[in-house]
Write a protein that holds these residues in place. Structure first.
Motif, PDB file in Angstrom:
ATOM      1  N   CYS A  17      39.122  40.606  39.784  1.00  0.00           N
ATOM      2  CA  CYS A  17      40.262  40.284  40.646  1.00  0.00           C
ATOM      3  C   CYS A  17      39.871  39.618  41.961  1.00  0.00           C
ATOM      4  O   CYS A  17      40.609  38.777  42.469  1.00  0.00           O
ATOM      5  CB  CYS A  17      41.069  41.541  40.939  1.00  0.00           C
ATOM      6  SG  CYS A  17      41.965  42.140  39.496  1.00  0.00           S
ATOM      7  N   TYR A  18      38.716  40.002  42.504  1.00  0.00           N
ATOM      8  CA  TYR A  18      38.399  39.541  43.859  1.00  0.00           C
ATOM      9  C   TYR A  18      37.176  38.630  43.954  1.00  0.00           C
ATOM     10  O   TYR A  18      36.945  38.036  45.000  1.00  0.00           O
ATOM     11  CB  TYR A  18      38.237  40.751  44.783  1.00  0.00           C
ATOM     12  CG  TYR A  18      39.435  41.658  44.722  1.00  0.00           C
ATOM     13  CD1 TYR A  18      40.688  41.206  45.128  1.00  0.00           C
ATOM     14  CD2 TYR A  18      39.338  42.937  44.199  1.00  0.00           C
ATOM     15  CE1 TYR A  18      41.812  42.017  45.030  1.00  0.00           C
ATOM     16  CE2 TYR A  18      40.462  43.762  44.110  1.00  0.00           C
ATOM     17  CZ  TYR A  18      41.680  43.289  44.527  1.00  0.00           C
ATOM     18  OH  TYR A  18      42.793  44.089  44.424  1.00  0.00           O
ATOM     19  N   GLN A  62      46.538  40.194  37.299  1.00  0.00           N
ATOM     20  CA  GLN A  62      45.889  41.397  37.835  1.00  0.00           C
ATOM     21  C   GLN A  62      46.584  42.664  37.344  1.00  0.00           C
ATOM     22  O   GLN A  62      45.919  43.632  36.972  1.00  0.00           O
ATOM     23  CB  GLN A  62      45.878  41.368  39.367  1.00  0.00           C
ATOM     24  CG  GLN A  62      44.900  40.378  39.935  1.00  0.00           C
ATOM     25  CD  GLN A  62      44.983  40.249  41.447  1.00  0.00           C
ATOM     26  OE1 GLN A  62      45.992  40.569  42.068  1.00  0.00           O
ATOM     27  NE2 GLN A  62      43.917  39.751  42.040  1.00  0.00           N
ATOM     28  N   LEU A  96      43.336  34.086  36.415  1.00  0.00           N
ATOM     29  CA  LEU A  96      42.745  34.376  37.728  1.00  0.00           C
ATOM     30  C   LEU A  96      41.960  33.168  38.235  1.00  0.00           C
ATOM     31  O   LEU A  96      41.939  32.902  39.441  1.00  0.00           O
ATOM     32  CB  LEU A  96      41.796  35.583  37.650  1.00  0.00           C
ATOM     33  CG  LEU A  96      42.396  36.927  37.276  1.00  0.00           C
ATOM     34  CD1 LEU A  96      41.297  37.980  37.184  1.00  0.00           C
ATOM     35  CD2 LEU A  96      43.462  37.353  38.265  1.00  0.00           C
ATOM     36  N   LYS A 120      44.777  45.383  34.946  1.00  0.00           N
ATOM     37  CA  LYS A 120      44.697  46.791  35.367  1.00  0.00           C
ATOM     38  C   LYS A 120      45.055  47.706  34.199  1.00  0.00           C
ATOM     39  O   LYS A 120      44.392  48.714  33.958  1.00  0.00           O
ATOM     40  CB  LYS A 120      45.647  47.035  36.546  1.00  0.00           C
ATOM     41  CG  LYS A 120      45.581  48.424  37.106  1.00  0.00           C
ATOM     42  CD  LYS A 120      46.577  48.572  38.252  1.00  0.00           C
ATOM     43  CE  LYS A 120      45.835  48.982  39.474  1.00  0.00           C
ATOM     44  NZ  LYS A 120      46.709  49.134  40.630  1.00  0.00           N
ATOM     45  N   PHE A 130      37.038  45.652  37.243  1.00  0.00           N
ATOM     46  CA  PHE A 130      38.355  45.213  37.697  1.00  0.00           C
ATOM     47  C   PHE A 130      38.253  44.536  39.066  1.00  0.00           C
ATOM     48  O   PHE A 130      38.807  43.458  39.283  1.00  0.00           O
ATOM     49  CB  PHE A 130      39.323  46.402  37.748  1.00  0.00           C
ATOM     50  CG  PHE A 130      40.690  46.046  38.235  1.00  0.00           C
ATOM     51  CD1 PHE A 130      41.561  45.328  37.441  1.00  0.00           C
ATOM     52  CD2 PHE A 130      41.109  46.422  39.501  1.00  0.00           C
ATOM     53  CE1 PHE A 130      42.827  44.981  37.894  1.00  0.00           C
ATOM     54  CE2 PHE A 130      42.372  46.097  39.958  1.00  0.00           C
ATOM     55  CZ  PHE A 130      43.234  45.369  39.155  1.00  0.00           C
ATOM     56  N   GLU A 131      37.526  45.148  39.990  1.00  0.00           N
ATOM     57  CA  GLU A 131      37.373  44.568  41.329  1.00  0.00           C
ATOM     58  C   GLU A 131      36.644  43.228  41.276  1.00  0.00           C
ATOM     59  O   GLU A 131      37.026  42.280  41.954  1.00  0.00           O
ATOM     60  CB  GLU A 131      36.631  45.548  42.239  1.00  0.00           C
ATOM     61  CG  GLU A 131      37.471  46.758  42.600  1.00  0.00           C
ATOM     62  CD  GLU A 131      36.695  47.819  43.363  1.00  0.00           C
ATOM     63  OE1 GLU A 131      35.510  47.591  43.710  1.00  0.00           O
ATOM     64  OE2 GLU A 131      37.270  48.889  43.608  1.00  0.00           O
TER      65      GLU A 131
END
Length: 180
Positions: A80-81, A170, A158, A174, A76-77
């Motif tokens: 997303c990032y 996001q 994204l 999640k 997930f991190e």
């Protein structure tokens, strides 16, 4: 320690397929070779690509040592990032194809937009600005698995989306990945 030469775009596709399988609560054959063969067939990739992808993901700590379970928080991190910086996408010329990003489920129920994004595909039903998929067989794999299609479309949001689309993507990711 295994050498890590960086992730490849299709590694994300493989990881999302593992999430899709877990989300659908399908029972995987415990034999790693049979699992890789099934993954390869469902994603339109070779078994060696799957094996190398899982190895890279294990070294990156995105999957467990047995290569059958995704580490949800880490994935997930990363998505997303990091994804939009590692595997960016720019809308290209108008083609016929399969809707993606905010033009595909589940975001198309939440966002109304005049622009349509598609993965170029002869079997496509929509016309829109083209987005190069993370792997050439993505439209094929997405047609076989609705959950994978939703995950890949969210990932494209994204990669190409504006702030509102990214936040919505996001939140939905999640729910899929962290189940919360």
């Amino acid at each position: 320690m295994a050498e890590h030469k960086g992730m490849r775009p299709h590694d994300v596709v493989v990881l999302l397929k593992l999430v899709s399988v877990a989300h659908q609560e399908e029972i995987l054959v415990k034999s790693e070779a049979l699992q890789q063969k099934a993954l390869a067939a469902s994603l339109g990739m070779s078994q060696s690509e799957i094996s190398a992808s899982l190895r890279r993901s294990r070294v990156a700590r995105l999957v467990a040592q047995d290569r059958q379970q995704v580490h949800p928080q880490a994935l997930f991190e990363f998505l997303c990032y990091g994804l939009r910086y590692v595997f960016p996408a720019e809308p290209g010329p108008v083609y016929r194809g399969m809707p993606t990003a905010h033009s595909a489920p589940p975001l198309n129920a939440l966002i109304r937009s005049a622009e349509t994004y598609v993965w170029p595909s002869a079997e496509g039903t929509a016309r829109g600005e083209s987005i190069v998929p993370l792997y050439p067989s993505v439209p094929f794999a997405a047609r076989q698995d609705a959950t994978l299609y939703a995950l890949l479309a969210l990932v494209d949001a994204l990669r190409v989306g504006r702030v509102r689309e990214i936040i919505l993507a996001q939140d939905l990711l999640k729910k899929y990945i962290l189940r919360g």
